[in-house]
Scaffold this active site. Structure first.
Site, PDB file in Angstrom:
ATOM      1  N   HIS A 241      51.923  35.021  35.025  1.00 31.47           N
ATOM      2  CA  HIS A 241      50.492  35.140  35.893  1.00 31.47           C
ATOM      3  C   HIS A 241      50.887  34.007  37.037  1.00 31.47           C
ATOM      4  O   HIS A 241      51.553  32.910  36.655  1.00 31.47           O
ATOM      5  CB  HIS A 241      49.594  35.008  35.062  1.00 31.47           C
ATOM      6  CG  HIS A 241      48.104  35.164  35.805  1.00 31.47           C
ATOM      7  ND1 HIS A 241      47.765  34.145  36.631  1.00 31.47           N
ATOM      8  CD2 HIS A 241      47.646  36.332  35.788  1.00 31.47           C
ATOM      9  CE1 HIS A 241      46.672  34.781  37.161  1.00 31.47           C
ATOM     10  NE2 HIS A 241      46.314  36.070  36.690  1.00 31.47           N
TER      11      HIS A 241
ATOM     12  N   GLY B 113      37.999  38.146  36.810  1.00 30.94           N
ATOM     13  CA  GLY B 113      36.286  37.817  36.745  1.00 30.94           C
ATOM     14  C   GLY B 113      35.651  38.853  36.335  1.00 30.94           C
ATOM     15  O   GLY B 113      34.776  38.763  35.475  1.00 30.94           O
TER      16      GLY B 113
ATOM     17  N   GLY C 298      40.768  35.981  42.319  1.00 35.68           N
ATOM     18  CA  GLY C 298      39.654  35.069  42.139  1.00 35.68           C
ATOM     19  C   GLY C 298      39.037  34.514  43.540  1.00 35.68           C
ATOM     20  O   GLY C 298      38.385  33.704  43.465  1.00 35.68           O
TER      21      GLY C 298
ATOM     22  N   GLU D 163      48.956  31.902  38.047  1.00 33.80           N
ATOM     23  CA  GLU D 163      48.441  30.688  37.729  1.00 33.80           C
ATOM     24  C   GLU D 163      49.303  29.927  36.849  1.00 33.80           C
ATOM     25  O   GLU D 163      49.334  28.737  36.931  1.00 33.80           O
ATOM     26  CB  GLU D 163      46.925  30.906  37.103  1.00 33.80           C
ATOM     27  CG  GLU D 163      45.992  31.429  38.067  1.00 33.80           C
ATOM     28  CD  GLU D 163      44.682  32.097  37.393  1.00 33.80           C
ATOM     29  OE1 GLU D 163      44.649  32.345  36.338  1.00 33.80           O
ATOM     30  OE2 GLU D 163      44.124  32.870  38.554  1.00 33.80           O
TER      31      GLU D 163
ATOM     32  N   LYS E 103      41.388  34.912  31.170  1.00 39.13           N
ATOM     33  CA  LYS E 103      41.766  33.539  31.491  1.00 39.13           C
ATOM     34  C   LYS E 103      41.171  32.448  30.483  1.00 39.13           C
ATOM     35  O   LYS E 103      40.918  32.733  29.382  1.00 39.13           O
ATOM     36  CB  LYS E 103      41.106  33.206  32.868  1.00 39.13           C
ATOM     37  CG  LYS E 103      41.756  34.334  33.664  1.00 39.13           C
ATOM     38  CD  LYS E 103      41.689  34.231  35.337  1.00 39.13           C
ATOM     39  CE  LYS E 103      42.399  35.065  36.145  1.00 39.13           C
ATOM     40  NZ  LYS E 103      42.564  34.982  37.574  1.00 39.13           N
TER      41      LYS E 103
HETATM   42  P1  PGA Z   1      40.398  38.119  39.506  1.00 37.61           P
HETATM   43  O1  PGA Z   1      41.805  37.964  38.620  1.00 37.61           O
HETATM   44  O2  PGA Z   1      40.242  39.750  39.036  1.00 37.61           O
HETATM   45  O3  PGA Z   1      39.618  37.322  39.010  1.00 37.61           O
HETATM   46  O4  PGA Z   1      40.890  38.040  40.907  1.00 37.61           O
HETATM   47  C1  PGA Z   1      42.795  38.865  38.348  1.00 37.61           C
HETATM   48  C2  PGA Z   1      43.951  38.067  37.600  1.00 37.61           C
HETATM   49  O5  PGA Z   1      44.340  36.904  37.993  1.00 37.61           O
HETATM   50  O6  PGA Z   1      44.702  38.833  36.786  1.00 37.61           O
END
Ligand code: PGA
Length: 241
Positions: free
Chosen positions: A94, A224, A172, A96, A6
Site C-alpha cells: 500500500h 474511508g 484519502g 502508505e 487502515k
Molecule cells: P480512501 O483509501 O478510499 O480513503 O482514499 C483507499 C486506500 O488507501 O486503499
C-alpha cells in the site's frame, strides 16, 4: 470489493461494524459481489469469530504481512499467523506502507511471495504520485511497480492475485481519478495481467457507479467509505452489473 479500514476501529468497534455489515448486506449482494474487510491485526480474531459463528459471506484479510516466515522480527506479523486466523487476503505494498515504512519493490516482491507461500491472496497496490501524474509518466511508473512486485512470481500464481491501482494523489484526499484516468490505467494493466484489478482512491457512494461502469475496473479498494456500513454497501452495490 474490499474495505481497507487502515488504523481505525479497535476490536469492539470492529465487531460492531461487521455486525452492521451483516445486517445491511443481503443474499443478492453476496451472490453478485465478493466482499472483504481488511481490519487492523488486533481485530482479526474478533472478526473471524463473528464471521464464522454467523456464517457470514464476508471474507477478511490483513493490511500487511512480514516478508519472513518467523523468527526475531520484533513487531512483525507473519503470513502463517494470518492464514491460521482464516484470512483470505493480505494487502501488499500500500502506498502508505511505501511512504511511511520505506517499502520498496524488492520488499513488496518478498511479501507477495510470503503471502503465496501460505495461500493468502495478495492485493498488490500500485499507483503514481502527483508529480509523476503531472509529468505524464504514470503508466510507465505503475507498470514498473508491478513488474517489481511480481518478479519471479510464477504465472499460475500471478493470475490469482488481485491488483489495486491507487493513484496516490487520490487516496484519502477526496480527489478521485476520473473514470477515464482509471480506465487508461486499468486497461493497460489488464492487457498485461489477466487478473482482477481494483481501483482505489476516495471511492465513495457518489462516484462508485461511474467508476464501476468501466469494464476494466473489477472492483474497489475502499478506505474511508468502508468505515461506514451504509456507504460501503452503496459502493459494493455499484459493482452489481
Ligand atoms: P480512501 O483509501 O478510499 O480513503 O482514499 C483507499 C486506500 O488507501 O486503499
Amino acid at each position: 470489493m474490499a474495505g481497507n479500514w487502515k488504523m481505525n476501529n479497535n476490536h469492539l468497534e470492529a465487531i460492531a461494524l461487521v455486525q452492521k455489515l451483516a445486517f445491511v448486506f443481503k443474499d443478492a449482494d453476496y451472490e453478485a459481489v465478493d466482499i472483504a474487510v481488511l481490519p487492523p491485526f488486533t481485530d482479526i480474531r474478533s472478526v473471524q469469530t463473528l464471521i464464522d459463528a454467523d456464517r457470514l459471506r464476508i471474507a477478511y484479510g490483513a493490511q500487511d504481512l512480514s516478508a519472513h516466515e518467523k523468527g526475531a522480527y520484533t513487531g512483525e506479523i507473519s503470513g502463517v499467523m494470518l492464514a491460521k486466523l482464516g484470512c483470505s487476503y493480505v494487502v501488499v505494498g500500500h502506498s502508505e506502507r511505501r511512504e511511511y515504512h520505506a517499502e520498496d519493490e524488492p520488499l513488496v516482491n518478498a511479501k507477495v511471495k510470503a503471502a503465496f507461500a501460505v495461500r493468502l491472496t495478495p492485493i498488490v497496490c500500485i499507483g503514481e504520485g502527483l508529480e509523476i501524474r503531472q509529468a505524464d509518466e504514470h503508466v510507465a511508473h505503475t507498470l514498473a511497480q508491478l513488474d517489481g512486485a511480481l518478479e519471479k512470481i510464477p504465472a499460475d500464481q500471478a493470475r490469482t492475485l488481485v491488483i489495486a491501482y491507487e493513484p496516490v494523489w487520490a487516496i484519502g484526499t477526496g480527489r478521485t481519478a476520473t473514470p477515464e484516468m482509471a480506465r487508461e490505467a486499468h486497461e493497460t494493466i489488464k492487457a498485461l495481467h489477466d487478473t482482477r484489478v481494483l481501483y482505489g482512491g476516495s471511492v465513495k457512494p457518489e462516484n462508485a457507479a461511474e467508476l464501476m461502469a468501466q469494464p476494466a475496473i473489477d472492483g474497489a479498494l475502499v478506505g474511508g467509505a468502508s468505515l461506514e456500513p451504509e456507504s460501503f454497501a452503496v459502493v459494493c452495490r455499484a459493482a452489481l452489473r
